[in-house]
Scaffold this motif. Structure first.
Motif, PDB file in Angstrom:
ATOM      1  N   THR A  79     103.716  83.406  10.900  1.00 58.47           N
ATOM      2  CA  THR A  79     103.822  83.612   9.460  1.00 58.47           C
ATOM      3  C   THR A  79     102.448  83.613   8.795  1.00 58.47           C
ATOM      4  O   THR A  79     102.162  84.441   7.917  1.00 58.47           O
ATOM      5  CB  THR A  79     104.706  82.532   8.829  1.00 58.47           C
ATOM      6  OG1 THR A  79     106.004  82.605   9.422  1.00 58.47           O
ATOM      7  CG2 THR A  79     104.838  82.731   7.330  1.00 58.47           C
ATOM      8  N   ALA A 104     114.399  90.330   1.339  1.00 55.54           N
ATOM      9  CA  ALA A 104     114.317  88.964   0.814  1.00 55.54           C
ATOM     10  C   ALA A 104     114.766  88.908  -0.641  1.00 55.54           C
ATOM     11  O   ALA A 104     115.461  87.971  -1.057  1.00 55.54           O
ATOM     12  CB  ALA A 104     112.890  88.438   0.947  1.00 55.54           C
ATOM     13  N   ARG A 131     110.361  80.997  -2.244  1.00 50.65           N
ATOM     14  CA  ARG A 131     111.271  81.215  -1.119  1.00 50.65           C
ATOM     15  C   ARG A 131     111.248  82.680  -0.692  1.00 50.65           C
ATOM     16  O   ARG A 131     111.231  82.991   0.503  1.00 50.65           O
ATOM     17  CB  ARG A 131     112.678  80.781  -1.518  1.00 50.65           C
ATOM     18  CG  ARG A 131     113.649  80.657  -0.364  1.00 50.65           C
ATOM     19  CD  ARG A 131     114.854  79.814  -0.753  1.00 50.65           C
ATOM     20  NE  ARG A 131     115.577  80.384  -1.882  1.00 50.65           N
ATOM     21  CZ  ARG A 131     115.662  79.829  -3.086  1.00 50.65           C
ATOM     22  NH1 ARG A 131     115.047  78.685  -3.340  1.00 50.65           N
ATOM     23  NH2 ARG A 131     116.361  80.395  -4.052  1.00 50.65           N
ATOM     24  N   THR A 165     107.857  83.370   1.093  1.00 51.80           N
ATOM     25  CA  THR A 165     107.821  82.783   2.437  1.00 51.80           C
ATOM     26  C   THR A 165     108.635  83.614   3.408  1.00 51.80           C
ATOM     27  O   THR A 165     108.191  83.902   4.537  1.00 51.80           O
ATOM     28  CB  THR A 165     108.363  81.345   2.400  1.00 51.80           C
ATOM     29  OG1 THR A 165     107.528  80.553   1.543  1.00 51.80           O
ATOM     30  CG2 THR A 165     108.378  80.731   3.785  1.00 51.80           C
ATOM     31  N   LEU A 166     109.827  84.043   2.993  1.00 54.77           N
ATOM     32  CA  LEU A 166     110.655  84.879   3.860  1.00 54.77           C
ATOM     33  C   LEU A 166     109.999  86.232   4.092  1.00 54.77           C
ATOM     34  O   LEU A 166     110.064  86.778   5.204  1.00 54.77           O
ATOM     35  CB  LEU A 166     112.049  85.050   3.251  1.00 54.77           C
ATOM     36  CG  LEU A 166     113.048  85.883   4.064  1.00 54.77           C
ATOM     37  CD1 LEU A 166     113.198  85.348   5.482  1.00 54.77           C
ATOM     38  CD2 LEU A 166     114.399  85.934   3.355  1.00 54.77           C
ATOM     39  N   THR A 167     109.350  86.778   3.067  1.00 57.74           N
ATOM     40  CA  THR A 167     108.635  88.052   3.240  1.00 57.74           C
ATOM     41  C   THR A 167     107.581  87.934   4.331  1.00 57.74           C
ATOM     42  O   THR A 167     107.443  88.815   5.191  1.00 57.74           O
ATOM     43  CB  THR A 167     107.988  88.482   1.916  1.00 57.74           C
ATOM     44  OG1 THR A 167     109.007  88.705   0.930  1.00 57.74           O
ATOM     45  CG2 THR A 167     107.181  89.759   2.084  1.00 57.74           C
ATOM     46  N   GLU A 177     107.582  85.798   6.813  1.00 57.57           N
ATOM     47  CA  GLU A 177     108.267  85.644   8.096  1.00 57.57           C
ATOM     48  C   GLU A 177     108.747  86.997   8.625  1.00 57.57           C
ATOM     49  O   GLU A 177     108.605  87.307   9.816  1.00 57.57           O
ATOM     50  CB  GLU A 177     109.449  84.692   7.937  1.00 57.57           C
ATOM     51  CG  GLU A 177     109.048  83.245   7.667  1.00 57.57           C
ATOM     52  CD  GLU A 177     110.240  82.358   7.345  1.00 57.57           C
ATOM     53  OE1 GLU A 177     111.383  82.875   7.344  1.00 57.57           O
ATOM     54  OE2 GLU A 177     110.035  81.150   7.102  1.00 57.57           O
TER      55      GLU A 177
END
Length: 280
Positions: free
Chosen positions: A2, A167, A234, A237-239, A241
Motif C-alpha cells: 500500500t 472505493a 477510508r 486507504t482503499l484506493t 490498496e
C-alpha cells in the motif's frame, strides 16, 4: 504494498498531469479541430473505449455530471476519429515532458530504465473491473522512451482511478460528493467554490450539500464532520490498496530502482510548475 502504491502515485502523477496542465497537448488537440479544451479532454481520454455513448463515458469517468459528458460525446468524434485524438494526446504529452525535462534528462539512461520498469508494472495487472485501464492496455505501448513513460504512467493512473471509483461506489460517495470531500481536505471553503464543481447549477450543488448533511458527512456550515473525514480517509486507504497490484510484477530491487530513477524526473516536473499530487 500500500505504501508503494502511494509513493508511486506521488511520483507518476506529475508525469500524467503534463497532459492536462501543459500547453502542447491542448495545442495538438486543437490542431485536429477540437473546439475547446473539454472537447479535446473528453475525446482523447475516452477514445480508447471506442465510439461509446455519453452514458458509458459518464459511468467510466464518474466524477462528471451526465450533462457534462453529453456536451462533448459523441459530437467530439463526428469529424475526428478517436484514434487521431489518442495519437494527438500522446504527441502533445510527450512534447510537454521533453520540454520540461530538458534534453539531458529526457534522453538519459535513467529515464529509459524508468520507462521500462513502469511499462513492466503497467502491463502486468489484472484488467477485471478496470474499464479505463483495460482500454489503455489495448493500445500499443510507444517505442520512444519519453512517450512510453507517459503512456504507462497514464495507464497506471487509469488503473488507480478505476479502483478509486470502486472505493467511492462502495462508500456511496458520488462524483460531485467526492469533489466536495476533496475540496474540504484541501481547505477550500465553501466547498461549492472548488474549481471542479463551482460551475455546476446552484440547485444541484445545494442538493448535494443537503444530502451530505443528512448523512452526517458535513455540518451545517459545510465543513467536515468527523464522520466525513473518516469516510474520505477510508476511501483513500482503499484506493491505495486497490492500486498496489501492478507493482507485484516488480522485485524489491526493481521497485527501489524505479523510485530512484523517477525521483529526479518528478522533481524536475514539479520545479517546472506541475503540482504535487493531492489524494484525489
Amino acid at each position: 504494498m500500500t505504501k508503494i502504491a502511494r509513493r508511486m502515485f506521488e511520483l507518476l502523477e506529475p508525469i500524467c498531469l503534463a497532459t492536462f496542465l501543459a500547453g502542447e497537448c491542448s495545442e495538438e488537440l486543437a490542431a485536429l479541430g477540437h473546439r475547446t479544451y473539454w472537447d479535446g479532454y473528453f475525446a482523447s481520454r475516452a477514445a480508447p473505449l471506442g465510439r461509446v455513448p455519453a452514458q458509458v463515458v459518464h459511468a467510466a469517468f464518474y466524477s462528471f455530471t451526465p450533462a457534462e459528458a453529453a456536451r462533448h460525446i459523441p459530437s467530439a468524434w463526428e469529424t475526428i476519429p478517436p484514434e487521431a485524438s489518442v495519437a494527438a494526446r500522446e504527441r502533445g504529452s510527450a512534447a510537454s515532458l521533453r520540454r520540461m525535462l530538458g534534453d539531458e534528462l529526457a534522453g538519459s539512461p535513467g529515464l529509459v530504465r524508468a520507462a521500462d520498469l513502469t511499462a513492466k508494472a503497467a502491463t502486468s495487472a489484472p484488467t477485471e473491473g478496470r474499464v479505463m485501464y483495460a482500454a489503455m492496455r489495448a493500445l500499443p505501448v510507444p517505442g520512444d522512451p519519453v512517450a512510453r513513460l507517459w503512456h504507462c504512467a497514464t495507464m497506471l493512473r487509469e488503473h488507480r482511478g478505476d479502483g478509486h471509483v470502486a472505493a467511492l461506489v462502495g462508500a456511496r460517495i458520488g462524483g460531485t460528493e467526492a469533489h466536495v470531500l476533496n475540496a474540504l481536505a484541501q481547505g477550500v471553503h465553501p466547498p461549492e467554490s472548488f474549481g471542479r464543481i463551482h460551475h455546476l447549477p446552484k440547485k444541484r450543488l445545494a442538493a448535494v450539500m443537503a444530502g451530505m448533511r443528512e448523512r452526517g458527512l458535513v455540518d451545517a456550515g459545510g465543513r467536515f464532520t468527523d464522520a466525513g473525514r473518516e469516510t474520505r480517509q477510508r476511501v483513500e486507504t482503499l484506493t491505495d490498496e486497490l492500486a498496489a497490484a501492478p507493482y507485484d510484477a516488480l522485485s524489491a530491487a526493481e521497485l527501489d530502482e524505479l523510485i530512484a530513477e523517477l525521483e529526479p524526473i518528478t522533481a524536475k516536473l514539479v520545479a517546472a510548475g506541475l503540482p504535487v499530487p493531492s489524494n484525489d
